[in-house]
Design an enzyme around this catalytic site. Structure first.
Site, PDB file in Angstrom:
ATOM      1  N   PHE A  38     -10.062  -3.291  -7.041  1.00 32.07           N
ATOM      2  CA  PHE A  38      -9.337  -2.030  -7.201  1.00 32.07           C
ATOM      3  C   PHE A  38      -8.780  -1.863  -8.614  1.00 32.07           C
ATOM      4  O   PHE A  38      -8.865  -0.774  -9.203  1.00 32.07           O
ATOM      5  CB  PHE A  38      -8.178  -1.986  -6.178  1.00 32.07           C
ATOM      6  CG  PHE A  38      -8.661  -1.985  -4.755  1.00 32.07           C
ATOM      7  CD1 PHE A  38      -8.744  -3.164  -4.029  1.00 32.07           C
ATOM      8  CD2 PHE A  38      -9.072  -0.794  -4.162  1.00 32.07           C
ATOM      9  CE1 PHE A  38      -9.221  -3.164  -2.727  1.00 32.07           C
ATOM     10  CE2 PHE A  38      -9.546  -0.778  -2.856  1.00 32.07           C
ATOM     11  CZ  PHE A  38      -9.628  -1.971  -2.140  1.00 32.07           C
ATOM     12  N   VAL A 108     -10.907  -6.139   3.541  1.00 31.59           N
ATOM     13  CA  VAL A 108     -11.318  -5.503   4.799  1.00 31.59           C
ATOM     14  C   VAL A 108     -12.831  -5.671   5.020  1.00 31.59           C
ATOM     15  O   VAL A 108     -13.447  -4.940   5.785  1.00 31.59           O
ATOM     16  CB  VAL A 108     -10.941  -3.986   4.778  1.00 31.59           C
ATOM     17  CG1 VAL A 108      -9.429  -3.817   4.770  1.00 31.59           C
ATOM     18  CG2 VAL A 108     -11.564  -3.267   3.570  1.00 31.59           C
ATOM     19  N   HIS A 126      -4.596  -5.959   6.006  1.00 33.30           N
ATOM     20  CA  HIS A 126      -4.932  -4.547   5.791  1.00 33.30           C
ATOM     21  C   HIS A 126      -6.034  -4.085   6.722  1.00 33.30           C
ATOM     22  O   HIS A 126      -6.755  -3.140   6.424  1.00 33.30           O
ATOM     23  CB  HIS A 126      -5.323  -4.323   4.310  1.00 33.30           C
ATOM     24  CG  HIS A 126      -4.168  -4.545   3.376  1.00 33.30           C
ATOM     25  ND1 HIS A 126      -4.299  -4.682   2.028  1.00 33.30           N
ATOM     26  CD2 HIS A 126      -2.839  -4.674   3.625  1.00 33.30           C
ATOM     27  CE1 HIS A 126      -3.108  -4.878   1.473  1.00 33.30           C
ATOM     28  NE2 HIS A 126      -2.205  -4.886   2.421  1.00 33.30           N
ATOM     29  N   CYS A 134      -9.545   5.636  17.179  1.00 35.89           N
ATOM     30  CA  CYS A 134      -9.050   6.972  17.545  1.00 35.89           C
ATOM     31  C   CYS A 134      -7.520   6.967  17.529  1.00 35.89           C
ATOM     32  O   CYS A 134      -6.885   6.115  18.160  1.00 35.89           O
ATOM     33  CB  CYS A 134      -9.541   7.356  18.940  1.00 35.89           C
ATOM     34  SG  CYS A 134      -8.821   8.925  19.511  1.00 35.89           S
TER      35      CYS A 134
HETATM   36  N1  APR Z   1     -12.665 -14.162  -9.676  1.00 30.48           N
HETATM   37  C1  APR Z   1     -11.320 -14.133  -9.899  1.00 30.48           C
HETATM   38  N2  APR Z   1     -10.609 -12.994 -10.064  1.00 30.48           N
HETATM   39  C2  APR Z   1     -11.312 -11.835 -10.003  1.00 30.48           C
HETATM   40  C3  APR Z   1     -12.704 -11.778  -9.778  1.00 30.48           C
HETATM   41  C4  APR Z   1     -13.385 -13.016  -9.624  1.00 30.48           C
HETATM   42  N3  APR Z   1     -14.705 -13.074  -9.404  1.00 30.48           N
HETATM   43  N4  APR Z   1     -13.093 -10.471  -9.775  1.00 30.48           N
HETATM   44  C5  APR Z   1     -11.969  -9.740  -9.979  1.00 30.48           C
HETATM   45  N5  APR Z   1     -10.910 -10.558 -10.119  1.00 30.48           N
HETATM   46  C6  APR Z   1      -9.502 -10.191 -10.301  1.00 30.48           C
HETATM   47  C7  APR Z   1      -9.277  -8.854 -10.968  1.00 30.48           C
HETATM   48  O1  APR Z   1      -9.286  -9.001 -12.377  1.00 30.48           O
HETATM   49  C8  APR Z   1      -7.880  -8.493 -10.431  1.00 30.48           C
HETATM   50  O2  APR Z   1      -6.883  -9.108 -11.235  1.00 30.48           O
HETATM   51  O3  APR Z   1      -8.971 -10.028  -8.987  1.00 30.48           O
HETATM   52  C9  APR Z   1      -7.860  -9.137  -9.036  1.00 30.48           C
HETATM   53  C10 APR Z   1      -8.025  -8.120  -7.925  1.00 30.48           C
HETATM   54  O4  APR Z   1      -6.841  -7.358  -7.891  1.00 30.48           O
HETATM   55  P1  APR Z   1      -6.832  -5.922  -7.192  1.00 30.48           P
HETATM   56  O5  APR Z   1      -8.033  -5.161  -7.600  1.00 30.48           O
HETATM   57  O6  APR Z   1      -5.469  -5.341  -7.428  1.00 30.48           O
HETATM   58  O7  APR Z   1      -7.032  -6.240  -5.652  1.00 30.48           O
HETATM   59  P2  APR Z   1      -5.938  -6.718  -4.613  1.00 30.48           P
HETATM   60  O8  APR Z   1      -4.907  -7.566  -5.265  1.00 30.48           O
HETATM   61  O9  APR Z   1      -6.681  -7.287  -3.474  1.00 30.48           O
HETATM   62  O10 APR Z   1      -5.264  -5.320  -4.157  1.00 30.48           O
HETATM   63  C11 APR Z   1      -4.358  -5.355  -3.089  1.00 30.48           C
HETATM   64  O11 APR Z   1      -4.304  -2.932  -3.094  1.00 30.48           O
HETATM   65  O12 APR Z   1      -5.524  -1.011  -3.258  1.00 30.48           O
HETATM   66  C12 APR Z   1      -4.874  -1.831  -2.369  1.00 30.48           C
HETATM   67  O13 APR Z   1      -5.299  -2.118  -0.096  1.00 30.48           O
HETATM   68  C13 APR Z   1      -5.832  -2.379  -1.358  1.00 30.48           C
HETATM   69  O14 APR Z   1      -5.936  -4.600  -0.428  1.00 30.48           O
HETATM   70  C14 APR Z   1      -5.829  -3.872  -1.636  1.00 30.48           C
HETATM   71  C15 APR Z   1      -4.481  -4.081  -2.287  1.00 30.48           C
END
Ligand code: APR
Length: 259
Positions: A38, A108, A126, A134
């Site tokens: 994200f 998810v 999540h 529904c």
């Molecule tokens: N290895 C390690 N880190 C990684 C990799 C990888 N292969 N690919 C991406 N990342 C890092 C990204 O740089 C980022 O810092 O993983 C992190 C993912 O962070 P987010 O995108 O914020 O995801 P997350 O923390 O799961 O978000 C939490 O936010 O949008 C909502 O509900 C959604 O569950 C999600 C929640």
């Protein structure tokens, strides 16, 4: 500055010494399976507005609902043929070592279960996108079935049983997290002796309270992430790297230590 090898060695020692490990995962653990995160450089929130993903907008705006269902038929939010990657399998190896106290995941995509982790050890804070639910009668339908209705020309699917509003079974912003899952995740985070964070920015609550519960009750914290997280300064060991590359090495070294 500790070298990567030293950090991996230290993390492997913590794994070898631990009995009840909680692995906390975010979208970064699934990017090597082809599922976008994200907030990373190519993240979904750089393409779509998270404001469109609040439960309030979904319930109040038919156009938002139609847009949601169209997105789900694409290959970004649900990557139909996604497979677990080495990071998922390394976590499963902790289960085989008798050390996995649970996976608390924000994801998810169901990849932890596909990698062989027991259903009762995966806590999906999540929800998951395998079904639509529904909002009227709580019936659940496999998302692939609903995608079939959409492909057939339906623009807003409704419940075949009561004609109520259907919603993907993932938790939207502003929506309550599943209570039992939240309670069990908190309980286990308080009782673990090591919390390993894999691929999360740790900015979304209440999910991000789990590593805090762990360290407040004396657990060690290992963070493996590409890019900064909100809790880097709390980590016993902080490793900058790809989950699918670093985690298998840590688990392999830990296995050698417990022999
Ligand atoms: N290895 C390690 N880190 C990684 C990799 C990888 N292969 N690919 C991406 N990342 C890092 C990204 O740089 C980022 O810092 O993983 C992190 C993912 O962070 P987010 O995108 O914020 O995801 P997350 O923390 O799961 O978000 C939490 O936010 O949008 C909502 O509900 C959604 O569950 C999600 C929640």
């Amino acid at each position: 500055m500790k070298t990567l090898e030293h950090q991996i060695e230290e993390a492997a020692r913590l794994v070898a010494e631990s009995k009840r490990i909680i692995v906390f995962t975010g979208a970064g653990v699934s990017t090597e399976s082809g599922i976008p995160d994200f907030r990373g450089p190519e993240g979904l929130w750089s393409k779509y507005d998270p404001e469109d993903f609040t439960i309030e907008r979904f319930l109040s705006d038919r156009d938002v609902r139609k847009k949601h269902w169209q997105l789900l038929t694409g290959n970004e939010f649900i990557v139909a043929d996604a497979k677990p990657n080495p990071a998922h399998y390394a976590i499963t190896a902790l289960q085989e070592m008798g050390k996995l106290y649970g996976i608390v995941t924000q994801n998810v995509d169901g990849l932890h279960q596909k990698a062989g982790v027991l259903e009762n050890l995966v806590f999906q804070l999540h929800g998951d996108l395998s079904h639509a639910k529904c909002l009227g009668c709580s019936c659940r339908y496999p998302i692939e079935e609903v995608k079939g209705w959409l492909a057939g020309g339906v623009d807003e699917p409704e419940c075949p049983s009561c004609r109520g509003m259907l919603k993907p079974d993932a938790v939207f912003f502003g929506e309550q997290l599943p209570f039992e899952v939240l309670m069990e995740s908190e309980q286990r985070s308080r009782n673990c002796d090591l919390c390993i964070v894999l691929g999360s920015t740790l900015v979304v609550y209440p999910a991000a309270t789990m590593p805090l519960h762990a360290i407040r009750t004396g657990a060690k914290l290992v963070i493996i992430n590409m890019g900064p997280t909100a809790m880097d300064e709390l980590a016993t060991v902080r490793i900058e790297g790809k989950a699918g590359e670093v985690m298998p090495v840590i688990v392999k070294k830990a296995k050698e230590k417990v022999r």
